[in-house]
Design a protein around this motif. Structure first.
Motif, PDB file in Angstrom:
ATOM      1  N   LEU A 103       0.839  -1.207   0.000  1.00 32.04           N
ATOM      2  CA  LEU A 103       0.000   0.000   0.000  1.00 32.04           C
ATOM      3  C   LEU A 103       0.872   1.255   0.000  1.00 32.04           C
ATOM      4  O   LEU A 103       0.635   2.212  -0.747  1.00 32.04           O
ATOM      5  CB  LEU A 103      -0.891  -0.021   1.257  1.00 32.04           C
ATOM      6  CG  LEU A 103      -2.275   0.584   1.103  1.00 32.04           C
ATOM      7  CD1 LEU A 103      -3.029  -0.120  -0.009  1.00 32.04           C
ATOM      8  CD2 LEU A 103      -3.035   0.480   2.403  1.00 32.04           C
ATOM      9  N   LEU A 120       3.923   6.176  -4.845  1.00 33.15           N
ATOM     10  CA  LEU A 120       4.126   6.385  -6.292  1.00 33.15           C
ATOM     11  C   LEU A 120       3.033   7.306  -6.848  1.00 33.15           C
ATOM     12  O   LEU A 120       3.302   8.243  -7.603  1.00 33.15           O
ATOM     13  CB  LEU A 120       4.097   5.033  -7.024  1.00 33.15           C
ATOM     14  CG  LEU A 120       5.383   4.200  -6.911  1.00 33.15           C
ATOM     15  CD1 LEU A 120       5.222   2.862  -7.626  1.00 33.15           C
ATOM     16  CD2 LEU A 120       6.552   4.975  -7.490  1.00 33.15           C
ATOM     17  N   MET A 121       1.778   7.071  -6.382  1.00 33.67           N
ATOM     18  CA  MET A 121       0.698   7.912  -6.925  1.00 33.67           C
ATOM     19  C   MET A 121       0.935   9.369  -6.538  1.00 33.67           C
ATOM     20  O   MET A 121       0.787  10.284  -7.357  1.00 33.67           O
ATOM     21  CB  MET A 121      -0.657   7.437  -6.360  1.00 33.67           C
ATOM     22  CG  MET A 121      -1.197   6.221  -7.076  1.00 33.67           C
ATOM     23  SD  MET A 121      -2.984   6.196  -7.088  1.00 33.67           S
ATOM     24  CE  MET A 121      -3.336   5.998  -5.361  1.00 33.67           C
ATOM     25  N   TYR A 178       3.877  10.759  -8.619  1.00 36.10           N
ATOM     26  CA  TYR A 178       3.519  11.006 -10.028  1.00 36.10           C
ATOM     27  C   TYR A 178       2.521  12.161 -10.136  1.00 36.10           C
ATOM     28  O   TYR A 178       2.577  12.981 -11.044  1.00 36.10           O
ATOM     29  CB  TYR A 178       2.895   9.735 -10.631  1.00 36.10           C
ATOM     30  CG  TYR A 178       3.892   8.606 -10.790  1.00 36.10           C
ATOM     31  CD1 TYR A 178       5.257   8.860 -10.897  1.00 36.10           C
ATOM     32  CD2 TYR A 178       3.469   7.276 -10.794  1.00 36.10           C
ATOM     33  CE1 TYR A 178       6.164   7.827 -11.016  1.00 36.10           C
ATOM     34  CE2 TYR A 178       4.378   6.234 -10.932  1.00 36.10           C
ATOM     35  CZ  TYR A 178       5.726   6.514 -11.040  1.00 36.10           C
ATOM     36  OH  TYR A 178       6.624   5.490 -11.158  1.00 36.10           O
ATOM     37  N   ALA A 179       1.570  12.230  -9.160  1.00 32.54           N
ATOM     38  CA  ALA A 179       0.548  13.284  -9.245  1.00 32.54           C
ATOM     39  C   ALA A 179       1.204  14.658  -9.180  1.00 32.54           C
ATOM     40  O   ALA A 179       0.837  15.575  -9.913  1.00 32.54           O
ATOM     41  CB  ALA A 179      -0.453  13.120  -8.104  1.00 32.54           C
ATOM     42  N   TYR A 203       4.411  14.786 -12.298  1.00 34.21           N
ATOM     43  CA  TYR A 203       4.032  14.746 -13.721  1.00 34.21           C
ATOM     44  C   TYR A 203       2.674  15.381 -13.947  1.00 34.21           C
ATOM     45  O   TYR A 203       1.947  14.979 -14.834  1.00 34.21           O
ATOM     46  CB  TYR A 203       4.016  13.278 -14.200  1.00 34.21           C
ATOM     47  CG  TYR A 203       5.370  12.620 -14.118  1.00 34.21           C
ATOM     48  CD1 TYR A 203       5.596  11.566 -13.246  1.00 34.21           C
ATOM     49  CD2 TYR A 203       6.423  13.088 -14.891  1.00 34.21           C
ATOM     50  CE1 TYR A 203       6.843  10.978 -13.166  1.00 34.21           C
ATOM     51  CE2 TYR A 203       7.671  12.504 -14.806  1.00 34.21           C
ATOM     52  CZ  TYR A 203       7.880  11.450 -13.943  1.00 34.21           C
ATOM     53  OH  TYR A 203       9.122  10.873 -13.858  1.00 34.21           O
ATOM     54  N   VAL A 239       2.266   1.837  -3.410  1.00 32.04           N
ATOM     55  CA  VAL A 239       1.277   2.348  -4.379  1.00 32.04           C
ATOM     56  C   VAL A 239       0.944   3.807  -4.067  1.00 32.04           C
ATOM     57  O   VAL A 239       0.987   4.678  -4.944  1.00 32.04           O
ATOM     58  CB  VAL A 239       0.004   1.460  -4.333  1.00 32.04           C
ATOM     59  CG1 VAL A 239      -1.126   2.107  -5.120  1.00 32.04           C
ATOM     60  CG2 VAL A 239       0.310   0.082  -4.886  1.00 32.04           C
ATOM     61  N   PHE A 240       0.659   4.114  -2.782  1.00 31.43           N
ATOM     62  CA  PHE A 240       0.266   5.496  -2.444  1.00 31.43           C
ATOM     63  C   PHE A 240       1.420   6.457  -2.704  1.00 31.43           C
ATOM     64  O   PHE A 240       1.219   7.569  -3.244  1.00 31.43           O
ATOM     65  CB  PHE A 240      -0.176   5.564  -0.967  1.00 31.43           C
ATOM     66  CG  PHE A 240      -1.620   5.138  -0.782  1.00 31.43           C
ATOM     67  CD1 PHE A 240      -2.306   4.507  -1.818  1.00 31.43           C
ATOM     68  CD2 PHE A 240      -2.281   5.358   0.410  1.00 31.43           C
ATOM     69  CE1 PHE A 240      -3.622   4.101  -1.668  1.00 31.43           C
ATOM     70  CE2 PHE A 240      -3.606   4.956   0.567  1.00 31.43           C
ATOM     71  CZ  PHE A 240      -4.272   4.332  -0.461  1.00 31.43           C
TER      72      PHE A 240
END
Lengths: 541, 99, 215, 309
Positions: D30, D36-37, D40-41, D44, D33-34
């Motif tokens: 988790l 990386l999100m 990236y948010a 990028y 995933v969190f």
């Protein structure tokens, strides 16, 4: 049937005949999608109100609603309506019916009349179930475990079972229609690996529709026979085996939960590349992950019966298979992250829902690992941990994906843009309300609070009150889209043909599209996500 | 057209023979364990009817795919579900309610 | 895609063969779902027979063997007759097709009459599982379950048979009205698939009901 | 309000460890995933000028690596989960047997010494306890969160479950399989007591005749003694020393005479006839109720002790 003259008219499907008869007897897949959307929304808010009453009851340890009987009928109604009349049909019949022919460059589904029959079967089943649920309802839970449902239940078990039985044929009809359409009606040049991932996920969902629902039909027939004649098919006192019912029921019901989530996975795989302006990372892996989920979903139903007296060998086998079915979902999540990497992410409402989906679906999936581990399931089975697990996937995952799809294709379906700022607020509120509602339930489940309890020991009260508070936020977040989306129908400004810069064939038709979809069948030359160099504004694509 | 009729007739006779064989084999008392062999003639006849009368071979490719899918999923249902009763060691005790 | 449309072809199909192959594929998929439908019944039968072998054999011995066997041969013949009717259709001989349809319907009706007669015998011998039951003692539970499978399976099969006879009748009426020619006869093919499938279901149900109990 | 569940059974320690392991794996994935999100948010987002570099990197290597990684982790979790689970199936021979009969919306518990309780279970600490459970109507589920055990209780057959409590105290007992109107009232207390308190409780709570003693009375009243104690005109297998020993059956196989075999032979005698005996024993299916059956089984169990004792 007389020969059809090819309609040359260029008017949109919405204004192509406004009489009630033209809507109720239409064979246009777009109109049938709208009919389904209205009935789905009705069932969603009906099931949702039952959920609100459940959360209201659990505010105090002895239960706000006096009679446990009423509470039992409430959670059974919540389960039945949400599973069979909202989640199973949700995306496939609304967005799928509307978008599949458009995405394939076809003029309609393979069997348009069968599609209309599907809607009428769905409404007939719904009416039958609603009649039973409102004239007293049943107290067996949506799982109908025997011998409780066949010998000891008071209420209209037979009527509800017939209602679900009829709505099952609606699923088979839709699944059959989609599979044959995807095989036979693709536009020239649209090879299998140029299909959008949403079409692949609809294909996988339809495989489960067609091959799992019949087993539910025979299970319900046997249950009906047992309820009416008490012959002992599932009654151990007459030689039957109650575990037989659980095997037959879960052989349908576990693939059914993949029916519910696969379209959501497809929608998110459709939205993320468009709003990150970048090709979907590992297209082939995401596609084959969907198809392999559809196949392996049929091998794992035994993990619902680890503590129910199933043999040791079967439990160990199903535990291993349940871990295999989790791998494709993990692959999808990693591929979404790969897509976001080095993208140009725009946070419109659909993308916020998609981000919410990834987070909540991952949490739901990981807690599934807890329940697939045999010894952990012995502790956590039939507690609120399980309730939280499947709500994270169904509500956090599926409903977020449904709203994401609703907002993403709303301009195409209605020709009107939805209010962007309001939509983003609703998405964030829904994410917050959801987590406040369901995260405490993980802890309640770990502490041992069993499912389906009208009253509970006092030490669980604080977490339950927290969960009920979250439920009110969630309810408010669900009402917002209902308001501003209907408002946008009348006051919304006109939607361009391609508001998001998507590359699917559906964006090459005007919003809302003609009745015949394409005047000239498009020829496809590129894959679905080969975006031009980044930095170009989406609207001028 | 004549070839098709002759083929159909031949298939009819073959099916009659298998049916008669199946009926004959089942008459003498057979120990309970070997009774599942009765599934064999039934399966052969079913496949023959599917290939002969339903012309599965010259049906479109995906029709053959769907037929195979049906058989595969049936095998999953029957095979995996039977792992439970076959290996369940505890006795399912029946209590007869005298009729 | 050319604007003039071949007869009987719905506007979303390129040409007749495209549509007829789609219809055949659609029927095969529906038959796959029916395989799972009767498969659910077979797994329930296997489960209960595993727990009650003695009771199932006691129940199985009470079935009317000659009617079941005669019905098996009848259905195999009906598949043959309809299939040759289809062969005549391919050669454009509509008169022969109508005759084959009538013969198929006759065999189907004979099957149903025999089945109703068999049910009459069973009911008169108190073999319906609910209420007074012929077999008592320790095998009563298993026999009662066998007979509940017998009635669920045969009633479902008879319903499919009635629909089949209706469909073949519809094909005969359409054929006589000249709706088909050797260029387009998809409904004849599709109904043939359905009819032979109902025959296959009986081929599988026959040993399960009549022979396994007597072995 | 506490957020952790105290452990009161040594057999539950392994399950707790597994739960922690699963939590660790989940938090790791988790977190990845969190994180990386989030990165990236921010990095990028649409109009950020950061260099996107080479876009079309081959995805094959990544795919295989994370697929294999998940497969390996999942397989490890599966092995860990099932090894602990298998132990639940092997109650130790010296376990203290307690009979549980579940009825719509109450737990009836009978101890070997004849004590009977409703919705309460008094057990000594540090001794393995084996519950032999059956239900009289629908499926219930005997769930004690503090011992990390639960088992569905099926009507018409015995289900067994065992644990070794290692902390004195009172713990919740829940029914966790929906069983009708008062499913949420079908709860109770499991009281773990020290050996002396347990012995004291046994005597004060109306032990009276032991289960076996009551069973002996039933053995005569139902007429079993007529055939099985010898001397009668009918030839029937002797029950002395039967419990626990292998029994050759008429169809060639042998069965171990445990609780289930005895109960099965009383309720359906013709299903497993002892070798070289005629299947003439009548079925007592609707003659003997659940409670009397438990006493008869206890009596036949005590006959075995007589032989070894």
């Amino acid at each position: 049937m007389s020969q059809i003259v090819l309609p040359q008219s260029q008017i949109s499907y919405l204004s192509d005949g406004v009489s009630l008869r033209s809507w109720l007897l239409t064979t246009d897949h777009k109109r049938i999608a709208i009919l389904y959307m209205i009935s789905i929304t009705f069932f969603f808010f009906l099931g949702g109100s039952a959920a609100a009453l459940i959360r209201y009851n659990l505010l105090v340890p002895q239960g706000m609603i006096q009679s446990a009987e009423t509470y039992n009928r409430l959670f059974t109604m919540h389960g039945i309506i949400m599973v069979w009349f909202f989640l199973v049909p949700a995306v496939p019949v609304t967005i799928g019916n509307f978008m599949l022919p458009l995405m394939l460059g076809a003029r309609d589904l393979a069997f348009p009349k069968l599609n209309l029959i599907s809607w009428y079967l769905f409404m007939a089943g719904g009416a039958c179930a609603l009649y039973a649920l409102f004239s007293g309802g049943i107290d067996t839970g949506w799982t109908f475990y025997t011998p409780l449902s066949s010998n000891y239940a008071q209420g209209h078990v037979a009527a509800v079972v017939i209602g679900i039985f009829i709505s099952g044929f609606s699923s088979i009809a839709t699944g059959l229609n989609f599979i044959v359409t995807i095989h036979r009606l693709r536009a020239p040049g649209l090879t299998w690996y140029r299909l959008p991932v949403f079409v692949w996920s609809l294909y996988s969902t339809s495989v489960i529709f067609v091959l799992a629902t019949p087993v539910l039909a025979i299970t319900l027939i046997l249950l009906l026979f047992e309820t009416l004649f008490h012959v002992g098919v599932f009654d151990p006192r007459l030689g039957g085996d109650p575990l037989l019912f659980q095997h037959l029921f879960w052989f349908y019901s576990h693939p059914a939960v993949y029916i519910m989530i696969l379209p959501g996975l497809g929608v998110v795989s459709e939205i993320i590349p468009v709003f990150a302006r970048k090709e979907l990372f590992g297209y082939k892996f995401v596609v084959w992950a969907s198809v392999s989920i559809a196949v392996i979903a049929f091998f794992v139903w035994g993990h619902h019966m680890f503590v129910s007296g199933q043999s040791l060998f079967a439990s160990v086998t199903f535990s291993l298979l349940s871990y295999f079915v989790a791998v494709p979902s993990a692959i999808k999540v990693f591929n979404w992250l790969g897509t976001l990497h080095k993208g140009h992410i725009r946070f419109d409402a659909p993308m916020i829902y998609a981000f919410g989906f990834i987070g909540l679906f991952t949490m739901g999936g990981l807690t599934g690992l807890f329940l697939a581990a045999l010894a952990a399931d012995v502790e956590l089975h039939d507690t609120y941990f399980v309730v939280a697990h499947f709500h994270y996937i169904m509500v956090g995952g599926m409903v977020s994906a449904y709203f994401a799809a609703l907002h993403y294709w709303w301009p195409k379906m209605t020709g009107k843009m939805y209010p962007e700022m309001l939509a983003r607020a609703a998405a964030l509120l829904m994410f917050l309300g959801f987590n406040v509602t369901f995260f405490p339930q993980f802890i309640l489940g770990y502490l041992g609070m069993p499912r389906r309890y009208h009253a509970y020991p006092p030490e669980f009260q604080v977490l339950n009150v927290l969960s009920s508070a979250g439920a009110t936020i969630l309810a408010a977040a669900y009402l917002m889209p209902l308001v501003y989306l209907t408002f946008s129908l009348f006051r919304g400004d006109r939607a361009p043909a391609n508001p998001w810069g998507g590359l699917g064939l559906e964006w090459q038709t005007p919003s809302p599209p003609f009745t015949i979809n394409f005047v000239v069948t498009p020829v496809v030359t590129k894959g679905p996500y080969e975006f031009p160099k980044p930095g170009i504004e989406p609207s001028d694509v | 057209m004549r070839k098709r009729h002759r083929l159909n007739l031949l298939l009819l006779l073959v099916l009659f023979c298998i049916a008669a064989l199946e009926f004959g084999v089942s008459l003498p008392p057979v120990p309970a364990a070997t009774r599942p062999i009765l599934a064999l003639p039934a399966a052969i006849m079913a496949v023959l009817v599917a290939l002969g009368y339903m012309r599965l071979l010259d049906a479109p490719a995906i029709a053959r795919g769907f037929a195979m899918a049906g058989i595969f999923w049936l095998a999953i249902l029957l095979g995996l579900a039977m792992t439970d009763p076959l290996t369940r060691t505890i006795y399912a005790v029946t209590r007869q309610i005298g009729s | 895609m050319s604007e003039e449309v071949a007869p009987h072809t719905h506007f979303q199909y390129a040409d007749a063969t495209h549509q007829s192959d789609t219809a055949v594929a659609g029927m095969w998929l529906f038959l796959a779902s029916e395989v799972l439908f009767f498969g659910g019944l077979i797994i329930a039968w296997m489960f209960c027979r595993h727990w009650q072998p003695a009771g199932f054999d006691a129940g199985g011995r009470e079935t009317v063997l000659w009617i079941g066997t005669l019905n098996l041969f009848l259905l195999i013949t009906s598949s043959f007759v309809y299939s040759s009717g289809l062969a005549f259709m391919e050669a454009g001989n509509i008169r022969r097709l109508v005759q084959c349809c009538v013969v198929t319907m006759a065999i189907g009706t004979l099957f149903l009459l025999l089945k109703f007669y068999e049910w009459h015998i069973d009911l008169s011998e108190n073999l319906f599982p609910a209420g007074p039951f012929k077999i008592t003692g320790t095998d009563a539970g298993g026999a009662r379950m066998f007979w509940s499978f017998y009635f669920v399976a045969t009633v479902l099969h008879a319903l499919h048979m009635i629909i089949g006879v209706g469909l073949v009748g519809w094909v005969a009426v359409q054929a006589r009205r000249g709706a088909f020619d050797d260029g387009w006869y998809t409904p004849v093919e599709v109904v043939g698939l359905y009819w032979s499938f109902v025959d296959i279901v009986w081929i599988v149900l026959y040993p399960v009901i009549y022979l396994v109990g007597r072995g | 309000m506490r957020l952790t569940l105290p452990l009161a059974a040594s057999t539950g320690a392994q399950t707790d460890l597994l739960l922690l392991g699963l939590l660790a794996v989940s938090l790791a994935v988790l977190g990845l995933v969190f994180w990386l999100m989030l990165v990236y948010a921010i990095r990028y987002r649409h109009n950020s000028p950061v260099d996107r570099g080479a876009l079309a990197e081959k995805s094959f290597r990544f795919e295989i690596s994370w697929t294999v990684a998940t497969l390996v982790i999942f397989f490890g979790l599966f092995i860990w989960g099932s090894t602990i689970y298998v132990r639940l199936y092997q109650p130790p021979a010296n376990a203290l047997k307690v009979y549980v009969v579940a009825k719509q919306w109450m737990w009836k518990i009978e101890h070997a010494g004849g004590q009977r309780e409703i919705n309460a279970l008094h057990i000594p600490v540090d001794t393995p306890i084996e519950l032999i459970m059956t239900s009289e109507d629908v499926i219930h589920d005997f769930f004690v969160p503090a011992f990390r055990v639960k088992r569905d209780v099926l009507p018409g057959q015995y289900e067994t479950m065992w644990f070794r409590p290692d902390r004195i105290g009172t713990y919740h007992l829940f029914c966790s399989q929906f069983c009708g109107t008062a499913h949420s009232n079908m709860i109770g207390d499991v009281v773990v007591m020290s050996a002396q308190d347990y012995a004291g409780w046994l005597t004060t709570s109306g032990g009276g005749k032991t289960l076996a003693a009551q069973g002996k009375g039933l053995f005569i009243r139902y007429g079993c003694a007529g055939c099985h104690l010898g001397g009668g005109t009918v030839r029937a297998p002797s029950l002395v020393g039967l419990y626990g020993s292998p029994v050759p059956l008429s169809d060639g196989s042998t069965a171990i005479a445990d609780d289930r075999y005895i109960r099965d032979s009383i309720m359906q005698p013709k299903s497993q006839v002892v070798a070289s005996y005629e299947p003439i024993m009548p079925s007592f299916a609707n003659v003997i109720g659940e409670d009397d059956l438990v006493r008869l089984v206890a009596y036949i169990h005590s006959l075995a002790a007589e032989k070894h004792g």
